[in-house]
Design an enzyme around this catalytic site. Structure first.
Site, PDB file in Angstrom:
ATOM      1  N   CYS A 237       0.796  -1.231   0.000  1.00  0.00           N
ATOM      2  CA  CYS A 237       0.000   0.000   0.000  1.00  0.00           C
ATOM      3  C   CYS A 237       0.833   1.289   0.000  1.00  0.00           C
ATOM      4  O   CYS A 237       1.393   1.640  -1.028  1.00  0.00           O
ATOM      5  CB  CYS A 237      -0.977  -0.061   1.172  1.00  0.00           C
ATOM      6  SG  CYS A 237      -2.373   1.030   0.962  1.00  0.00           S
TER       7      CYS A 237
ATOM      8  N   HIS B  42      -3.529  -5.510   2.195  1.00  0.00           N
ATOM      9  CA  HIS B  42      -3.128  -5.791   3.575  1.00  0.00           C
ATOM     10  C   HIS B  42      -3.711  -7.163   3.893  1.00  0.00           C
ATOM     11  O   HIS B  42      -4.419  -7.758   3.092  1.00  0.00           O
ATOM     12  CB  HIS B  42      -3.752  -4.765   4.527  1.00  0.00           C
ATOM     13  CG  HIS B  42      -3.317  -3.353   4.270  1.00  0.00           C
ATOM     14  ND1 HIS B  42      -2.122  -2.855   4.703  1.00  0.00           N
ATOM     15  CD2 HIS B  42      -3.942  -2.329   3.641  1.00  0.00           C
ATOM     16  CE1 HIS B  42      -2.032  -1.575   4.362  1.00  0.00           C
ATOM     17  NE2 HIS B  42      -3.118  -1.230   3.711  1.00  0.00           N
TER      18      HIS B  42
HETATM   19  N1  GLN Z   1      -2.031   6.850   2.825  1.00  0.00           N
HETATM   20  C1  GLN Z   1      -2.167   6.084   1.633  1.00  0.00           C
HETATM   21  C2  GLN Z   1      -3.545   6.172   1.029  1.00  0.00           C
HETATM   22  O1  GLN Z   1      -4.491   6.472   1.711  1.00  0.00           O
HETATM   23  C3  GLN Z   1      -1.775   4.652   1.903  1.00  0.00           C
HETATM   24  C4  GLN Z   1      -2.699   3.952   2.844  1.00  0.00           C
HETATM   25  C5  GLN Z   1      -2.260   2.566   3.229  1.00  0.00           C
HETATM   26  O2  GLN Z   1      -1.072   2.263   3.299  1.00  0.00           O
HETATM   27  N2  GLN Z   1      -3.238   1.743   3.577  1.00  0.00           N
HETATM   28  O3  GLN Z   1      -3.712   5.913  -0.137  1.00  0.00           O
END
Ligand code: GLN
Length: 249
Positions: free
Chosen positions: A94, A195
């Protein structure tokens, strides 16, 4: 046999237990008598020797956390690029995946310069409610076999111009709202919005990564001993049935 793993910024980038991916790698290696050495690097620590590792991991983070890490990781652009060229495996989740592209425009409009290792870029909407959230299933070609990979996504960032996606979305959003593609994959890099932790939910993928790292390190074909994955497979089957029946896929 042994593997050396480097976990980047584990105290900052660890959304939804992403660091659990490292635990799973270690668990599945130890069951086969493969030793695993895990080092960590975070801000204000001595520069890690990127090329000495078999696998390097970076998890996800909120925009605030990404702002902190983005500045620091840029110092190592050359070293990271070189180790990717040499074949070190990178697993990026992510927010970590986003930072390997050209840039990430966060939900406040700040542009965080990325490592630019890949040509994709990511932009969030200024409306913080606009996020891709929920369970996701993709189909990915791993070792010439099409596998269903399950996970959970929660990202505001919409990623454009990925040339070699990790998989095809069959449930959920992917790189953008209602996209067909998810993540990025080249031989030794997987970047993904999944995730989970990803590797606990998808043992076949974990074994693919372990096998890749060992074969590269020892320069020979490696056959991993089968493990008893009854429980893992049952859990995966359950989620696939639940989601795919709901979606009528
Ligand atoms: N902050 C980033 C987004 O919202 C990544 C979020 C994450 O790692 N789940 O896209």
């Amino acid at each position: 046999m042994n593997l050396n793993i480097l976990c980047l910024y584990p105290n900052i980038m660890d959304l939804y237990g992403d660091n659990g991916n490292i635990e799973i790698l270690k668990y599945r290696c130890n069951k086969r008598n493969i030793e695993v050495n895990i080092d960590t690097y975070t801000i204000n620590q001595e520069e890690p020797q990127f090329s000495k590792y078999d696998l390097i991991f970076l998890g996800g983070g909120s925009d605030k956390e990404q702002r902190v890490v983005a500045k620091d990781i840029l110092k190592y652009k050359k070293q990271i690029e070189n180790s990717i060229k040499k074949g070190t495996f990178y697993l990026l989740i992510c927010g970590g995946f986003q930072l390997f592209g050209k840039y990430y425009k966060d939900s406040e409009g700040n542009i965080l310069e990325g490592l630019g290792i890949f040509n994709y870029y990511t932009e969030s909407s200024l409306n913080k409610q606009k996020r891709c959230i929920g369970n996701i299933i993709i189909e990915s070609k791993i070792n010439e076999e099409t596998l269903k990979i399950v996970g959970f996504e929660n990202h505001g960032g919409q990623t454009f111009d990925v040339e070699t996606p990790f998989g095809k979305v069959i449930y959920g959003n992917g790189n953008k709202f209602e996209d067909q593609n998810e993540g990025i994959m080249i031989k030794n890099v997987i970047g993904t919005y999944l995730h989970g932790p990803l590797l606990s939910k998808n043992p076949e993928l974990t074994d693919y990564i372990i096998k890749y790292c060992l074969e590269r390190k020892y320069n020979k074909s490696i056959f991993l001993k089968e493990l008893d994955d009854t429980f893992e497979n049952q859990a995966k089957k359950e989620i696939l049935n639940r989601l795919l029946t709901k979606a009528n896929v």
